[in-house]
Scaffold this active site. Structure first.
Site, PDB file in Angstrom:
ATOM      1  N   GLU A   1      88.421 -44.865  29.580  1.00 21.00           N
ATOM      2  CA  GLU A   1      87.990 -44.062  30.729  1.00 21.00           C
ATOM      3  C   GLU A   1      86.483 -43.922  30.809  1.00 21.00           C
ATOM      4  O   GLU A   1      85.930 -43.667  31.877  1.00 21.00           O
ATOM      5  CB  GLU A   1      88.621 -42.666  30.665  1.00 21.00           C
TER       6      GLU A   1
ATOM      7  N   ASP B   1      84.278 -32.406  34.115  1.00 18.15           N
ATOM      8  CA  ASP B   1      84.684 -31.367  33.191  1.00 18.15           C
ATOM      9  C   ASP B   1      84.625 -31.921  31.768  1.00 18.15           C
ATOM     10  O   ASP B   1      85.548 -32.607  31.369  1.00 18.15           O
ATOM     11  CB  ASP B   1      86.064 -30.809  33.527  1.00 18.15           C
TER      12      ASP B   1
END
Length: 579
Positions: free
Chosen positions: A512, A317
């Site tokens: 991340e 996403d």
């Protein structure tokens, strides 16, 4: 319930899990209070509001808000009054979590002895130490007063990703758990897996993350592989016996609620997709979703919001991978997200691997009959993947577009995920996939393999590289019985470790995602700033250091012939493009 897959009927047994209806909270999931607060943008991040704790009971808060909106002729509360209301009835108290440090952490795991480079060994020791800062234990008050929180109660403490992600996330945790096992933190790993099994018992599946506003969607189903990793490390057969019925429950959920029949050459195949049929904006990204849908008819808005939730379920996403325009073609913009209409390679590869794992688990427990059921499922799945996703001309697997009945020829690392899952029938397919990768353009970057070659501005696109995709690609290549593939896997491990290590040296942090264009440069784009932490990044790094620690170097060169491949591929691609 019986399903017909490629002409083979097989039985999916439901073990009676009690299903909880999706979140209907008029504060955290839906309703006018949520809408007005999020559209007023009182916080830089919409997630901040829906993570706050209530000070008063929900009915009291809703009654107070109903009284407040009556003071304004159009029912719209000004932002200043909304801020006062939020300050009165909500708090960021931190009461969701208790102070906790993993009791099974110790300072010298055996993993460290495998790492030859002293700088990387010291870095791995620091990564091992990060588990303590990422540990979380949900407070008993969440268990006793769940109506006051958006947090889902988990009975066992565990490791969270980090940054804005203070709760568990499903697929992140697979790499976290593998890292914990290498850190010899079996108790923490076991507790996290038990939390996910608890989620299946409660919901019938594992939610996207540990908040009630995630109850409407899942994420890639890695729970069977978590159990596999734990069992391989411990041989705890009683844990396996306890877990297996719940693993089958989750498998049934995906087959009953996330499957689609695809017909190719007059043969019908049952495959899986990400599919969330719930409208309304995502609570944690309400303003962005509402603004994206502005000007669309009401029905089109609801469809778009359902598609965005399906993309969130994928873990990607967001990405141009999910764009399909109104003519069914692979193009368009963020508004053209059509995740429900795509059969993804990696989801079907993952479920194929899960089916094989479930067969193995039944054999370990002595149930050959059930093992054969899952053997048949693997066989049907491999036929479906080959028939629907395999492109013989390109020599690789591509996502399938249900609207146009065509494959999407764009490059994504997940195109090679059947190698990782070992879900293909002919050795030549592996050889062809390696050649595809070499000519794809995906190897042309010094700091990892990009998520796509599209510059869309979304975070699951160029120039970002993500830890799980790097690991799946490297593991898939390493499993090929080809020296060239194994050396490439080693070289990609060097590139990724070098990127992580340089960023750590610069920022004293793990991220991340990373930018493939710059040494030690964190990634960007998407809905929020790049996050520090970071659970799955740490887990992937530890796995690569464990496997390749005697070859990896902080100096930028792999201690072997892999570097030569890394230097040659971009040069060869350039020559062929020029010719």
């Amino acid at each position: 319930m019986f399903w017909l897959c490629g002409g083979i009927a097989f039985l999916f047994l439901c073990h009676g899990a009690a299903l909880v209806p999706p979140c209907d909270s008029e504060i955290y999931c839906t309703g006018e209070l949520l809408r007005q607060v999020q559209l007023a943008k009182l916080f830089d991040d919409n997630k901040a509001f829906v993570d706050m704790k209530l000070i008063a009971a929900p009915d009291i808060v809703l009654d107070a808000f109903s009284t407040l909106i009556q003071k304004f002729p159009n029912g719209t509360v000004p932002p200043s009054d909304l801020q006062v209301f939020v300050n009165t009835y909500f708090e960021n108290s931190g009461k969701e979590f208790e102070t906790w440090s993993p009791p099974d952490w110790h300072d010298r795991p055996k993993l460290l002895s495998k790492i030859s480079d002293p700088k990387l060994r010291n870095w791995a020791e620091q990564l091992h130490g990060l588990w303590k800062s990422l540990g979380r234990k949900v407070s008993n008050d969440v268990r006793d007063n769940p109506q006051m929180y958006s947090l889902i109660y988990c009975p066992n403490p565990g490791i969270v990703p980090g940054g804005r992600f203070t709760e568990f996330y499903y697929w992140d945790s697979y790499w976290v758990i593998n890292g914990l096992i290498l850190s010899e933190m079996m108790e923490t790993a076991r507790g996290m897996i038990k939390n996910f099994l608890h989620m299946v018992e409660r919901y019938g599946f594992v939610p996207n993350g540990g908040r009630i506003y995630y109850e409407r969607r899942s994420q890639p189903p890695f729970l069977p592989l978590m159990v596999e990793s734990y069992y391989e490390a411990t041989k705890d057969i009683e844990f396996l016996r306890m877990a297996l019925p719940l693993l089958e429950n989750e498998y049934s959920f995906w087959m009953q609620n996330r499957s689609v029949v695809v017909e190719v050459n007059a043969v019908k195949h049952v495959m899986n997709r990400y599919y969330v049929q719930v409208g309304q904006p995502r609570p944690e990204s309400y303003a962005q979703d509402a603004e994206l849908a502005e000007g669309l008819p009401a029905e089109a808005q609801e469809m778009l919001w359902a598609e965005l939730k399906a993309a969130a379920e994928s873990g990607w996403d967001f990405s141009s991978r999910w764009y399909i325009n109104n003519f069914g073609q692979k193009s368009g913009s963020f508004r053209d997200t059509r995740t429900n209409s795509i059969v993804p390679v990696e989801l079907n590869a993952l479920i194929c691997r899960n089916e094989r794992v479930l067969a193995t688990f039944h054999r370990i427990l002595g149930d050959e009959e059930k093992a054969l059921v899952y053997d048949s499922a693997v066989s049907s799945r491999m036929k479906a993947i080959e028939s629907v996703l395999w492109d013989a001309n390109q020599g690789v697997w591509f996502d399938y577009n249900l609207l146009s009945s065509t494959r999407n020829p764009a490059f994504y690392p997940t195109n090679l995920s059947p190698l990782w899952a070992q879900c293909y029938s002919q050795l030549e397919m592996g050889q062809q996939a390696l050649q595809y990768l070499k000519g794809s353009g995906g190897l042309d970057y010094p700091n990892g393999v990009p998520t796509s070659l599209s510059q869309s501005g979304q975070q699951w696109d160029m120039p970002n590289a993500w830890p799980p995709l790097q690991h799946m690609l490297i593991e898939g290549l390493s499993q090929l019985d080809l020296i060239e593939a194994k050396e490439l896997a080693s070289d990609l491990a060097q590139r990724w470790i070098q990127t992580n290590w340089l960023a750590y040296v610069k920022y004293d942090a793990m991220f991340e995602k990373y930018d493939v264009n710059g040494d030690g440069k964190p990634g960007g784009g998407g809905e929020y700033e790049v996050q520090l932490g970071f659970g799955w990044t740490n887990g992937v790094a530890l796995q690569l250091l464990d496997k390749y620690g005697n070859r990896l170097s902080s100096g930028g060169s792999v201690l072997g012939s892999g570097l030569l491949i890394g230097l040659i591929y971009p040069l060869v691609n350039t020559i062929f493009c020029y010719v």
